[in-house]
Scaffold this motif. Sequence first.
Motif, mmCIF file in Angstrom:
data_model
loop_
_atom_site.group_PDB
_atom_site.id
_atom_site.type_symbol
_atom_site.label_atom_id
_atom_site.label_comp_id
_atom_site.label_asym_id
_atom_site.label_seq_id
_atom_site.Cartn_x
_atom_site.Cartn_y
_atom_site.Cartn_z
ATOM 1 N N MET A 28 -3.432 6.235 -10.453
ATOM 2 C CA MET A 28 -4.501 5.640 -10.919
ATOM 3 C C MET A 28 -5.873 6.013 -10.483
ATOM 4 O O MET A 28 -5.927 6.652 -9.795
ATOM 5 N N PRO A 49 -8.364 6.925 -1.588
ATOM 6 C CA PRO A 49 -7.157 6.207 -1.833
ATOM 7 C C PRO A 49 -7.394 4.606 -2.144
ATOM 8 O O PRO A 49 -6.583 3.958 -2.882
ATOM 9 N N ARG A 79 -8.716 4.115 -5.403
ATOM 10 C CA ARG A 79 -7.484 4.298 -6.554
ATOM 11 C C ARG A 79 -6.628 3.231 -6.717
ATOM 12 O O ARG A 79 -6.147 3.001 -8.020
ATOM 13 N N LEU A 80 -6.385 2.461 -5.642
ATOM 14 C CA LEU A 80 -5.327 1.465 -5.651
ATOM 15 C C LEU A 80 -5.916 0.173 -6.248
ATOM 16 O O LEU A 80 -5.307 -1.037 -6.214
#
Lengths: 285, 184
Positions: free
Chosen positions: A1, A39, A42-43
């Motif tokens: 993602m 991270p 991205r999530l």
Amino acid sequence: MIPAPFAYARPTTVDEALQAVAEGGDDVKILAGGQSLIPVMRLRLAAPETVVDLSRVAELRGVRDDGDAIVIGAMTTHADVLRDPLVQQYAPLIAEATETVADRQVRARGTFGGALAHADPAGDLPAVALALDAEFVLAGLDGRRTVPAGEFFVDYLTTALGEGELLVEIRVPKLAGEWGMRYEKFNRVAQAWSIVAVAAVVRRENGHIAEARIGLTNMGTTPLRAGAVEAALAGAEASPEAVAAAARSAAEGTSPSSDLNAQADYREHLAQVLTRRAVAAAAGL
Amino acid sequence: MTRINVRVDGVTYDDDVEPRTLLVHYLREQLGKVGTVVGCDTSNCGACTVHLDGAAVKSCTVLAVQADDGEVTTIEGLAQDGSLHPMQKAFHEMHGLQCGFCTPGMIMASVDLLRENPDPSETEVREGIEGNLCRCTGYQNIVRAVQQAAGEMRGGARAPSGDGHVSPAEVDTAAAPHVAGAQS
Ligand SMILES: Cc1cc2nc3c(=O)[nH]c(=O)nc-3n(C[C@H](O)[C@H](O)[C@H](O)COP(=O)(O)OP(=O)(O)OC[C@H]3O[C@@H](n4cnc5c(N)ncnc54)[C@H](O)[C@@H]3O)c2cc1C
Ligand code: FES
Ligand code: FES
């Protein structure tokens, strides 16, 4: 993602960074090494309107000698902390703990200040900063203020950093006398976060433990000092038996969580075992 | 869109990117450098490892805009003048891969490790590549490959290189019984 869209600012000084944060809208995120923030973005657990990237702010990088303390710039990477001679000489505990953080790729970008500002209860550096009585220098548009480690970590992922404030540097007092240090971390696999870890800083004098400071990682929503152990060790004989007896109260006053890595009572057990090992090693036993 | 100027595998590029573009997506989708792969969404697997300004990084956890003015080396830039890098050769010879998905990242992380420690022990190799996950090999032959490459890079091609040298005959083929000729 991939992250949601955001506006991007890349200041080159602390003043420019504070300005960019002030002008960035309602939801501004500071980007240090990005090893926790990217991270999360991205999530899509975070979708800031503006990202202010500190990676070009040169004044925030590096370690300097400031008389009675060493001063670590917030943007000093884990890899640079590991190689730094002042850290090796005056605060080897920081290097020892940093070596256990993540892996070489993450250490190449992740920063000392980012790890502290992120304040993950499983993060390795907060308990170390607490055991070393470090001080945090925060900058805002109105100037700078200094916060002791004991007041910096407020709650789960929450610090004393106010709206629009930056962590600029961390002062680590040089210790006088005969000090030993040790970081004991327990995790199951490579590259993993601490299930529990213990940072011990011990001063010995004439076969006795004159003073012990013990920081606990992942025994509550913030890093904690093991106050009962510290009190039991003050003035105690520097023997394995005395250390083992004191370490039995390591979980007093803690409130560890239960999660898929461990139950709370197992964490309490680990805190005792790791405290015994860390203090014994720091005391040279 | 933000303009970036970046050198990748020896070629300079001037490109417009969205700030949210991850370096790995820029490399793969804008430059066609598909040798670098994505294996996870959590920054754990290391499959995307490249060198940025001389250090191994996870390119899924760096924004393309952060590589502006920087120098990137991917697995595609490792071979020189058509001959494989000693690390690539060693992975081949020591059978350090099966499906090969982790291999670009493993090789880039291992080259970075040897830059800092040219003669790593087995434990140091294992710790040095702890940021890279392999779901196939069980790591044994990867560790051997890294030590083999270390020996070769220290001593020059084929020089006897002490504990770093592992002959292919010693390779643990039990980990790859399906490979034709593995027992020979
Ligand atoms: C696979 C993996 C394994 C890891 N394992 C460990 C581990 O074992 N132990 C461990 O301790 N850590 C671990 N980490 C986290 C790592 O240490 C990160 O580097 C660290 O938590 C965040 O540092 P950063 O510089 O990347 O900060 P970023 O991700 O850029 O920022 C983190 C947070 O802090 C804020 N922030 C950063 N800098 C400042 C500043 N100067 N002022 C104000 N706010 C700021 C950001 O806005 C953000 O909210 C791991 C990370 C990964 C990806
Ligand atoms: S894709 Fe898994 S770490 Fe980058
Ligand atoms: S060879 Fe398949 S993941 Fe490593």
